[in-house]
Design a protein around this motif. Structure first.
Motif, PDB file in Angstrom:
ATOM      1  N   PRO A 219       0.823  -1.221   0.000  1.00  0.00           N
ATOM      2  CA  PRO A 219       0.000   0.000   0.000  1.00  0.00           C
ATOM      3  C   PRO A 219       0.853   1.266   0.000  1.00  0.00           C
ATOM      4  CG  PRO A 219      -0.882  -1.603   1.557  1.00  0.00           C
ATOM      5  CD  PRO A 219       0.429  -2.149   1.091  1.00  0.00           C
ATOM      6  N   GLU A 220       1.912   1.290   0.824  1.00  0.00           N
ATOM      7  CA  GLU A 220       2.775   2.477   0.891  1.00  0.00           C
ATOM      8  C   GLU A 220       3.506   2.683  -0.439  1.00  0.00           C
ATOM      9  OE1 GLU A 220       4.555   0.295   3.798  1.00  0.00           O
ATOM     10  OE2 GLU A 220       3.990   1.518   5.510  1.00  0.00           O
ATOM     11  N   ALA A 221       3.959   1.575  -1.033  1.00  0.00           N
ATOM     12  CA  ALA A 221       4.696   1.683  -2.298  1.00  0.00           C
ATOM     13  C   ALA A 221       3.789   2.231  -3.405  1.00  0.00           C
ATOM     14  CB  ALA A 221       5.281   0.329  -2.684  1.00  0.00           C
ATOM     15  N   ILE A 222       2.542   1.782  -3.439  1.00  0.00           N
ATOM     16  CA  ILE A 222       1.609   2.273  -4.470  1.00  0.00           C
ATOM     17  C   ILE A 222       1.376   3.771  -4.275  1.00  0.00           C
ATOM     18  CG2 ILE A 222      -0.804   2.193  -5.260  1.00  0.00           C
ATOM     19  CD1 ILE A 222      -0.755  -0.842  -4.599  1.00  0.00           C
ATOM     20  N   ALA A 223       1.093   4.169  -3.027  1.00  0.00           N
ATOM     21  CA  ALA A 223       0.820   5.595  -2.766  1.00  0.00           C
ATOM     22  C   ALA A 223       2.064   6.437  -3.032  1.00  0.00           C
ATOM     23  CB  ALA A 223       0.339   5.780  -1.326  1.00  0.00           C
ATOM     24  N   GLY A 224       3.218   5.947  -2.615  1.00  0.00           N
ATOM     25  CA  GLY A 224       4.470   6.688  -2.807  1.00  0.00           C
ATOM     26  C   GLY A 224       4.802   6.845  -4.282  1.00  0.00           C
ATOM     27  N   CYS A 225       4.644   5.756  -5.030  1.00  0.00           N
ATOM     28  CA  CYS A 225       4.921   5.793  -6.465  1.00  0.00           C
ATOM     29  C   CYS A 225       3.980   6.793  -7.139  1.00  0.00           C
ATOM     30  CB  CYS A 225       4.760   4.390  -7.035  1.00  0.00           C
ATOM     31  SG  CYS A 225       4.865   4.299  -8.807  1.00  0.00           S
ATOM     32  N   ALA A 226       2.701   6.740  -6.758  1.00  0.00           N
ATOM     33  CA  ALA A 226       1.722   7.663  -7.358  1.00  0.00           C
ATOM     34  C   ALA A 226       2.078   9.114  -7.038  1.00  0.00           C
ATOM     35  CB  ALA A 226       0.318   7.329  -6.857  1.00  0.00           C
ATOM     36  N   ALA A 227       2.659   9.324  -5.849  1.00  0.00           N
ATOM     37  CA  ALA A 227       3.032  10.686  -5.438  1.00  0.00           C
ATOM     38  C   ALA A 227       4.421  11.085  -5.961  1.00  0.00           C
ATOM     39  CB  ALA A 227       3.000  10.789  -3.912  1.00  0.00           C
ATOM     40  N   GLU A 228       4.958  10.235  -6.849  1.00  0.00           N
ATOM     41  CA  GLU A 228       6.277  10.497  -7.468  1.00  0.00           C
ATOM     42  C   GLU A 228       7.409  10.543  -6.459  1.00  0.00           C
ATOM     43  OE1 GLU A 228       6.301  13.608 -10.338  1.00  0.00           O
ATOM     44  OE2 GLU A 228       4.684  12.690 -11.489  1.00  0.00           O
ATOM     45  N   ILE A 229       7.277   9.728  -5.405  1.00  0.00           N
ATOM     46  CA  ILE A 229       8.391   9.521  -4.478  1.00  0.00           C
ATOM     47  C   ILE A 229       9.122   8.274  -4.981  1.00  0.00           C
ATOM     48  CG2 ILE A 229       9.020   8.955  -2.091  1.00  0.00           C
ATOM     49  CD1 ILE A 229       6.434  10.355  -1.180  1.00  0.00           C
ATOM     50  N   LYS A 230      10.460   8.340  -5.051  1.00  0.00           N
ATOM     51  CA  LYS A 230      11.205   7.163  -5.496  1.00  0.00           C
ATOM     52  C   LYS A 230      11.237   6.147  -4.358  1.00  0.00           C
ATOM     53  CE  LYS A 230      14.479   9.852  -7.550  1.00  0.00           C
ATOM     54  NZ  LYS A 230      15.879  10.149  -7.846  1.00  0.00           N
ATOM     55  N   ILE A 231      10.912   4.898  -4.709  1.00  0.00           N
ATOM     56  CA  ILE A 231      10.773   3.856  -3.678  1.00  0.00           C
ATOM     57  C   ILE A 231      11.850   2.790  -3.859  1.00  0.00           C
ATOM     58  CG2 ILE A 231       9.222   2.083  -2.730  1.00  0.00           C
ATOM     59  CD1 ILE A 231       7.748   4.676  -2.702  1.00  0.00           C
ATOM     60  N   VAL A 232      12.391   2.341  -2.732  1.00  0.00           N
ATOM     61  CA  VAL A 232      13.198   1.116  -2.730  1.00  0.00           C
ATOM     62  C   VAL A 232      12.723   0.319  -1.526  1.00  0.00           C
ATOM     63  CG1 VAL A 232      15.128   2.142  -1.433  1.00  0.00           C
ATOM     64  CG2 VAL A 232      15.554   0.197  -2.923  1.00  0.00           C
TER      65      VAL A 232
END
Ligand code: HPA
Length: 278
Positions: A219-232
């Motif tokens: 859930p956090e990765a989906i929201a972060g990706c949508a908000a254009e935060i780079k995720i690892v």
């Protein structure tokens, strides 16, 4: 439905509460999963804020999740570290559970490292291994983006072809190689929990291409990706998933193996924080 009540005002109020109290503008945010809070000891000049004191923040009720945010320096890099997360199984809607991702977006955070404890589906993995998440599968439960559309999370139908940043993944792979830490790679499959999976569910997960399973992160990765935060994202393999090599997962095994991997994970995160420049 509670997700309709999360407005930009609420994200902004929480972000203001945090930014009024911290001494550095964080370059990297880190979310520490089950039993993985040891990293917080290495944060210098830290300000600690309890989730329960931050306006509109969901409260963490899961055991081994501290429920506090730290902002300070990790190897001289300004970081915001969330010691403990909330999960949907605690009773939150998925959009409420990722509230702090909206707050991170408001704070202008550009890089986010997510960690979790996970069960291995891939028989080449063993408890104690650390796995870099290359992609995920989420077939259950609603989306964290369910509800009225909010521009903070990009377009209504955001693209998910690179949820896990290739650039940040490459950085963390180099950090692991430098530290001589073996880093597995694989696909993480989300289950809502709190019950562990059945052996039949794990056989299905294997057929679908999962290497590990868990109850968070996606859930956090989906929201972060949508908000254009780079995720690892990193999974600590704490057990073999249900039925794999006869396994019957339990909390004691998960906690013990999370502890076992914690020092390695912390060294890897410190090295990553040092290497991320913006
Ligand atoms: N399944 C789901 N979540 C988990 C597991 C598991 O086997 N291990 C740690 N978190």
């Amino acid at each position: 439905m509670s997700e309709y009540h999360i407005t930009n005002d609420k994200y902004a109020a929480a972000a203001k509460y945090i930014s009024d109290r911290i001494k550095y503008i964080p370059t990297v945010a880190v979310v520490l999963g089950s039993g993985l809070s040891g990293l917080t000891c290495g944060i210098k000049n830290a300000v600690k804020l309890k989730y329960s004191d931050i306006p509109f923040f969901p409260k963490s009720t899961a055991p081994t999740h501290e429920g506090a945010l730290y902002c300070g320096l990790l190897c001289n890099t300004p970081v915001l570290v969330m010691s403990g997360r909330v999960h949907c199984y605690e009773g939150y809607s998925m959009s409420d559970a990722v509230f702090y991702i909206g707050v991170m977006a408001k704070l202008g955070i550009k890089n986010l490292l997510l960690t979790n404890a996970a069960g291995a589906v891939n028989k080449d993995f063993a408890p104690g291994d650390i796995m870099l998440i290359t992609d995920h599968i989420k077939l259950v439960a609603e989306s964290p983006l369910t509800g009225a559309h909010n521009d903070l999370f990009g377009p209504r139908f955001p693209c998910m072809t690179e949820v896990y940043s290739k650039e940040l993944s490459q950085i963390i792979k180099c950090c692991a190689a430098d530290l001589d830490i073996c880093l597995k790679e694989g696909v993480y499959m989300y289950f809502a929990g709190p019950q562990y999976e059945t052996p039949a569910e794990i056989r299905a997960a294997a057929v679908l291409g999962a290497d590990a399973v868990g109850m968070s992160t996606v859930p956090e990765a989906i929201a972060g990706c949508a908000a254009e935060i780079k995720i690892v994202a990193l999974s600590v393999i704490t057990n073999m998933a249900a039925g794999i090599l006869g396994s019957a997962p339990n909390e004691a095994e998960v906690s013990a193996n999370a502890k076992f991997a914690e020092t390695r994970l912390s060294r890897l995160i410190e090295s990553f924080a040092k290497s991320v420049s913006n």
